[in-house]
Design a protein around this motif. Structure first.
Motif, mmCIF file in Angstrom:
data_model
loop_
_atom_site.group_PDB
_atom_site.id
_atom_site.type_symbol
_atom_site.label_atom_id
_atom_site.label_comp_id
_atom_site.label_asym_id
_atom_site.label_seq_id
_atom_site.Cartn_x
_atom_site.Cartn_y
_atom_site.Cartn_z
ATOM 1 N N ARG A 52 -19.172 -16.158 -32.909
ATOM 2 C CA ARG A 52 -18.741 -15.951 -34.297
ATOM 3 C C ARG A 52 -19.444 -14.740 -34.911
ATOM 4 N N ARG A 53 -20.756 -14.632 -34.691
ATOM 5 C CA ARG A 53 -21.506 -13.489 -35.227
ATOM 6 C C ARG A 53 -21.016 -12.182 -34.609
ATOM 7 N N LYS A 54 -20.705 -12.215 -33.322
ATOM 8 C CA LYS A 54 -20.223 -11.007 -32.646
ATOM 9 C C LYS A 54 -18.902 -10.542 -33.253
ATOM 10 N N PHE A 55 -17.968 -11.450 -33.434
ATOM 11 C CA PHE A 55 -16.673 -11.076 -34.003
ATOM 12 C C PHE A 55 -16.809 -10.646 -35.468
ATOM 13 N N HIS A 56 -17.760 -11.234 -36.178
ATOM 14 C CA HIS A 56 -17.997 -10.821 -37.565
ATOM 15 C C HIS A 56 -18.474 -9.370 -37.603
ATOM 16 N N ARG A 57 -19.425 -9.029 -36.741
ATOM 17 C CA ARG A 57 -19.930 -7.651 -36.691
ATOM 18 C C ARG A 57 -18.821 -6.685 -36.286
ATOM 19 N N LEU A 58 -18.034 -7.069 -35.297
ATOM 20 C CA LEU A 58 -16.946 -6.200 -34.847
ATOM 21 C C LEU A 58 -15.915 -5.975 -35.945
ATOM 22 N N THR A 59 -15.623 -7.022 -36.697
ATOM 23 C CA THR A 59 -14.653 -6.898 -37.787
ATOM 24 C C THR A 59 -15.137 -5.927 -38.845
ATOM 25 N N ILE A 60 -16.398 -6.086 -39.271
ATOM 26 C CA ILE A 60 -16.951 -5.205 -40.310
ATOM 27 C C ILE A 60 -17.018 -3.766 -39.804
ATOM 28 N N THR A 61 -17.448 -3.591 -38.563
ATOM 29 C CA THR A 61 -17.555 -2.243 -38.000
ATOM 30 C C THR A 61 -16.189 -1.566 -37.905
ATOM 31 N N LEU A 62 -15.197 -2.291 -37.389
ATOM 32 C CA LEU A 62 -13.857 -1.722 -37.255
ATOM 33 C C LEU A 62 -13.260 -1.394 -38.614
ATOM 34 N N THR A 63 -13.460 -2.277 -39.589
ATOM 35 C CA THR A 63 -12.951 -2.010 -40.940
ATOM 36 C C THR A 63 -13.585 -0.757 -41.519
ATOM 37 N N ALA A 64 -14.902 -0.611 -41.323
ATOM 38 C CA ALA A 64 -15.598 0.575 -41.831
ATOM 39 C C ALA A 64 -15.085 1.849 -41.169
ATOM 40 N N VAL A 65 -14.836 1.792 -39.867
ATOM 41 C CA VAL A 65 -14.304 2.960 -39.153
ATOM 42 C C VAL A 65 -12.920 3.325 -39.690
ATOM 43 N N ILE A 66 -12.083 2.326 -39.919
ATOM 44 C CA ILE A 66 -10.744 2.568 -40.462
ATOM 45 C C ILE A 66 -10.836 3.216 -41.844
ATOM 46 N N ILE A 67 -11.721 2.698 -42.684
ATOM 47 C CA ILE A 67 -11.877 3.239 -44.045
ATOM 48 C C ILE A 67 -12.347 4.688 -43.991
ATOM 49 N N LEU A 68 -13.329 4.982 -43.147
ATOM 50 C CA LEU A 68 -13.825 6.357 -43.023
ATOM 51 C C LEU A 68 -12.719 7.300 -42.543
ATOM 52 N N GLY A 69 -11.903 6.819 -41.608
ATOM 53 C CA GLY A 69 -10.780 7.629 -41.149
ATOM 54 C C GLY A 69 -9.782 7.904 -42.267
ATOM 55 N N GLN A 70 -9.511 6.891 -43.076
ATOM 56 C CA GLN A 70 -8.590 7.074 -44.203
ATOM 57 C C GLN A 70 -9.140 8.081 -45.211
ATOM 58 N N ILE A 71 -10.423 7.965 -45.522
ATOM 59 C CA ILE A 71 -11.037 8.900 -46.472
ATOM 60 C C ILE A 71 -10.951 10.329 -45.949
ATOM 61 N N SER A 72 -11.198 10.505 -44.648
ATOM 62 C CA SER A 72 -11.135 11.839 -44.043
ATOM 63 C C SER A 72 -9.731 12.422 -44.154
ATOM 64 N N LEU A 120 -7.367 11.595 -46.319
ATOM 65 C CA LEU A 120 -7.047 11.884 -47.714
ATOM 66 C C LEU A 120 -7.752 13.143 -48.200
ATOM 67 N N ALA A 121 -9.008 13.331 -47.790
ATOM 68 C CA ALA A 121 -9.760 14.511 -48.204
ATOM 69 C C ALA A 121 -9.122 15.795 -47.685
ATOM 70 N N MET A 122 -8.539 15.710 -46.496
ATOM 71 C CA MET A 122 -7.873 16.889 -45.913
ATOM 72 C C MET A 122 -6.420 17.006 -46.341
ATOM 73 N N GLY A 123 -5.923 15.997 -47.064
ATOM 74 C CA GLY A 123 -4.536 16.039 -47.527
ATOM 75 C C GLY A 123 -3.524 15.775 -46.446
ATOM 76 N N HIS A 124 -3.938 15.077 -45.388
ATOM 77 C CA HIS A 124 -3.049 14.820 -44.261
ATOM 78 C C HIS A 124 -2.387 13.449 -44.365
ATOM 79 N N SER A 125 -1.109 13.397 -44.138
ATOM 80 C CA SER A 125 -0.336 12.173 -43.898
ATOM 81 C C SER A 125 -0.673 11.032 -44.861
ATOM 82 N N PRO A 126 -0.457 11.209 -46.162
ATOM 83 C CA PRO A 126 -0.744 10.115 -47.096
ATOM 84 C C PRO A 126 0.064 8.854 -46.815
ATOM 85 N N SER A 127 1.284 9.002 -46.286
ATOM 86 C CA SER A 127 2.087 7.810 -45.981
ATOM 87 C C SER A 127 1.456 6.999 -44.850
ATOM 88 N N LEU A 128 0.892 7.694 -43.843
ATOM 89 C CA LEU A 128 0.211 6.992 -42.759
ATOM 90 C C LEU A 128 -1.057 6.296 -43.257
#
Length: 206
Positions: free
Chosen positions: A142-162, A164-172
């Protein structure tokens, strides 16, 4: 319901001399592989037919990858899950494409970040959520999957911010957000009630 994986499992049983328990394990593995592959292919096919292939793929990959580590509400039938995905992913994709054209960049950023923070909070508080179909066997797991979930979510968010900052593919970017929000919703009590409602709806219609 037509089951295409059981004949394959029976073939393996005869060829490899598997026990009944081993055959059931093989059957489960075949079902997971077959339905997962069929699900992503049919979802992408519907997205392609509707002219929103890439945003549909973005929704499916965001929701599917997070679902793998965070769990959530499951239908009692893989077929129902696939049918729901075939409907929901393209709808969310079309919504993302339409909204991305209407929203100015600043509002897009506010919506994406606000949704990301809320989703991250849901994942932090609830993930992982197991089910009878996919139980979690230990606290360590359970702890392993919790860490993986938070880490993956953070990676996704950072990718989205990047992006948006570059103005690429807002629909994606927005499609990824909608996929993430949907998966976060599936962890909640409301998400489980929705899954139960869909199950009863299909069972009643059979």
């Amino acid at each position: 319901m037509l089951n295409l994986t059981r004949p394959a499992a029976e073939y393996l049983r005869k060829q490899l001399g598997l026990s009944q328990d081993e055959t059931e394990i093989a059957l489960y593995g075949l079902q997971v592989l077959t339905y997962s592959l069929a699900g992503i292919l049919t979802i992408c096919l519907v997205g392609w037919l509707l002219g929103c292939f890439w945003t549909t793929l973005a929704v499916a990959l965001a929701a599917g990858s997070l679902r793998f580590v965070s769990g959530g509400a499951h239908s009692s039938s893989p077929l129902v899950c696939n049918l729901l995905g075939m409907f929901l992913a393209p709808v969310l994709a079309k919504t993302a494409e339409f909204a991305a054209l209407q929203l100015p960049p600043v509002w897009m950023f506010i919506i994406v970040i606000s949704g990301a923070v809320l989703s991250l909070l849901v994942f932090y508080l609830l993930a992982p959520v197991d089910s009878p179909a996919k139980p979690i066997s230990s606290d360590e797991e359970r702890r392993k999957f919790h860490r993986l979930t938070i880490t993956l979510t953070a990676v996704i968010i950072l990718g989205q911010i990047s992006f948006l900052a570059m103005g690429h593919s807002p629909s994606l970017v927005l499609a990824v957000s909608l996929g993430t929000w949907w998966q976060a919703f599936s962890l909640t009590g409301a998400g489980h009630r929705f899954a139960s409602f869909v199950d009863h709806l299909f069972i009643k219609g059979v």
